[in-house]
Design a protein around this motif. Structure first.
Motif, PDB file in Angstrom:
ATOM      1  N   ASN A 246     -11.862   5.684   1.809  1.00 20.58           N
ATOM      2  CA  ASN A 246     -11.374   4.304   1.800  1.00 20.58           C
ATOM      3  C   ASN A 246     -10.950   3.878   0.396  1.00 20.58           C
ATOM      4  O   ASN A 246     -11.274   2.778  -0.065  1.00 20.58           O
ATOM      5  CB  ASN A 246     -12.431   3.337   2.344  1.00 20.58           C
ATOM      6  N   THR A 247     -10.238   4.734  -0.295  1.00 21.23           N
ATOM      7  CA  THR A 247      -9.661   4.424  -1.603  1.00 21.23           C
ATOM      8  C   THR A 247      -8.234   4.954  -1.650  1.00 21.23           C
ATOM      9  O   THR A 247      -7.862   5.852  -0.881  1.00 21.23           O
ATOM     10  CB  THR A 247     -10.472   5.061  -2.749  1.00 21.23           C
TER      11      THR A 247
ATOM     12  N   ASN B  85       0.831  -1.209   0.000  1.00 23.69           N
ATOM     13  CA  ASN B  85       0.000   0.000   0.000  1.00 23.69           C
ATOM     14  C   ASN B  85       0.865   1.258   0.000  1.00 23.69           C
ATOM     15  O   ASN B  85       0.566   2.232  -0.699  1.00 23.69           O
ATOM     16  CB  ASN B  85      -0.923   0.003   1.217  1.00 23.69           C
TER      17      ASN B  85
ATOM     18  N   ILE C 233      -9.026   6.688   5.843  1.00 22.97           N
ATOM     19  CA  ILE C 233      -8.957   5.232   5.710  1.00 22.97           C
ATOM     20  C   ILE C 233      -9.373   4.579   7.025  1.00 22.97           C
ATOM     21  O   ILE C 233      -8.857   4.916   8.096  1.00 22.97           O
ATOM     22  CB  ILE C 233      -7.529   4.775   5.336  1.00 22.97           C
ATOM     23  N   SER C 234     -10.313   3.655   6.936  1.00 22.50           N
ATOM     24  CA  SER C 234     -10.700   2.843   8.092  1.00 22.50           C
ATOM     25  C   SER C 234     -10.551   1.358   7.812  1.00 22.50           C
ATOM     26  O   SER C 234     -10.692   0.541   8.731  1.00 22.50           O
ATOM     27  CB  SER C 234     -12.153   3.142   8.490  1.00 22.50           C
ATOM     28  N   ASP C 235     -10.279   0.995   6.565  1.00 18.53           N
ATOM     29  CA  ASP C 235     -10.089  -0.400   6.174  1.00 18.53           C
ATOM     30  C   ASP C 235      -8.615  -0.758   6.292  1.00 18.53           C
ATOM     31  O   ASP C 235      -7.758  -0.141   5.651  1.00 18.53           O
ATOM     32  CB  ASP C 235     -10.574  -0.600   4.732  1.00 18.53           C
ATOM     33  N   ALA C 236      -8.304  -1.748   7.114  1.00 19.38           N
ATOM     34  CA  ALA C 236      -6.911  -2.130   7.333  1.00 19.38           C
ATOM     35  C   ALA C 236      -6.238  -2.637   6.062  1.00 19.38           C
ATOM     36  O   ALA C 236      -5.025  -2.568   5.940  1.00 19.38           O
ATOM     37  CB  ALA C 236      -6.828  -3.190   8.425  1.00 19.38           C
ATOM     38  N   LYS C 237      -7.018  -3.141   5.111  1.00 18.69           N
ATOM     39  CA  LYS C 237      -6.428  -3.645   3.876  1.00 18.69           C
ATOM     40  C   LYS C 237      -5.822  -2.532   3.018  1.00 18.69           C
ATOM     41  O   LYS C 237      -4.991  -2.808   2.159  1.00 18.69           O
ATOM     42  CB  LYS C 237      -7.486  -4.390   3.063  1.00 18.69           C
ATOM     43  N   LEU C 238      -6.248  -1.300   3.235  1.00 18.68           N
ATOM     44  CA  LEU C 238      -5.731  -0.168   2.474  1.00 18.68           C
ATOM     45  C   LEU C 238      -4.733   0.660   3.266  1.00 18.68           C
ATOM     46  O   LEU C 238      -4.241   1.675   2.762  1.00 18.68           O
ATOM     47  CB  LEU C 238      -6.880   0.741   2.019  1.00 18.68           C
ATOM     48  N   ALA C 239      -4.416   0.248   4.483  1.00 19.61           N
ATOM     49  CA  ALA C 239      -3.585   1.061   5.357  1.00 19.61           C
ATOM     50  C   ALA C 239      -2.148   1.121   4.862  1.00 19.61           C
ATOM     51  O   ALA C 239      -1.546   0.089   4.545  1.00 19.61           O
ATOM     52  CB  ALA C 239      -3.612   0.496   6.771  1.00 19.61           C
TER      53      ALA C 239
END
Length: 292
Positions: free
Chosen positions: A154-155, A90, A233-239
């Motif tokens: 979240n993008t 990321n 960002i709140s989604d850990a996959k995008l952190a």
């Protein structure tokens, strides 16, 4: 002729001159070595902590090398409990995306300010300098509201968009382009090349030191940025790495500082390696652009 030279304090022999030079060099290098140790101490402590067992980390005794090597356990725990490679990916996507747009925007702008004569050029450059004084926190609220209304939170784009225009890049490249010979540009114009062709095919290839220098600044700033990703960002996959480390510390490790420092080492290593690869270009870019 004599080997003695007179000064205000009296005669100075070659031996005294050599001794004075040696003392000066020793003092200068001593200060530089002390500064290097001060800068490297946190990294060394991070590496040492990442290979220590928990009992030694909280021990009152200070030792640089652990009595029991615990690095394998700490690094395996960090890799198993958190998607560190995803955080690093990321960060790579974020840094490359921002840097690409920054270069595409800043290079033509800097060329126009350095080599084209048009009304208001100096006023625009003053605005660029004023833009250096505006922190990212100032437009944060309207940018967040706009992204929320467009459904773009979240993008990757939401993390990149505030940094697409870099006034520092415009300033840095303008300083470099000012030293580019006007005769080459005028010859290219006589050959029928457009200004965009001159920018990308003639001027930009000579600006690799400045590009490398700015790339290091940009990559370090956005790889380590926590403020803006924490907002959008709140989604850990995008952190990215800093936000991922925060999620990792809150959710998995608690007081496991060995695993925390192991994760920090893994996420810091790509940045250090990239700087070591680009260090010569970085130094050339700083010296050739006159940025102090």
């Amino acid at each position: 002729m004599t080997d003695l030279t007179l000064s205000a304090a009296g005669p100075v022999t070659p031996v005294h001159s050599v001794l004075r030079r040696f003392i000066t060099l020793a003092l200068v290098h001593g200060v530089l070595i002390a500064g290097a140790i001060f800068m490297l101490a946190p990294f060394i402590w991070m590496l040492v902590t990442s290979i220590k067992p928990p009992a030694e980390i909280f021990s009152a005794e200070i030792s640089l090398w652990p009595k029991q090597f615990y690095g394998v356990q700490n690094y395996l725990f960090a890799l198993e409990k958190a998607p560190l490679l995803r955080f690093a990916l990321n960060g790579l996507v974020l840094c490359l995306g921002i840097l690409t747009v920054q270069l595409l925007v800043a290079i033509p702008c800097a060329y126009a300010l350095a080599k084209l004569n048009f009304p208001g050029r100096n006023a625009l450059f003053v605005l660029v300098l004023l833009g250096l004084c505006i922190p990212v926190q100032v437009p944060a609220m309207p940018l967040y509201i706009a992204l929320a209304q467009l459904g773009l939170l979240n993008t990757y784009f939401s993390m990149m968009v505030p940094f697409f225009l870099s006034v520092f890049a415009i300033f840095l490249f303008r300083q470099f382009f000012r030293s580019f010979p006007d005769d080459i540009i005028n010859a290219a114009r006589l050959d029928g090349m457009s200004e965009f062709e001159i920018v990308w095919w003639i001027v930009t290839p000579s600006a690799w030191p400045a590009i490398a220098a700015f790339s290091v600044f940009s990559a370090v700033a956005h790889w380590n940025d926590l403020y803006w990703p924490l907002i959008v960002i709140s989604d850990a996959k995008l952190a990215p790495p800093p936000l991922g480390m925060m999620f990792f510390a809150d959710a998995e490790t608690g007081s496991n500082y060995g695993a925390l420092t192991a994760a920090a080492t893994i996420l810091t290593a790509p940045l250090v390696i990239a700087f070591l690869i680009a260090r010569r270009r970085f130094i050339d870019g700083i010296t050739m652009t006159g940025v102090k």
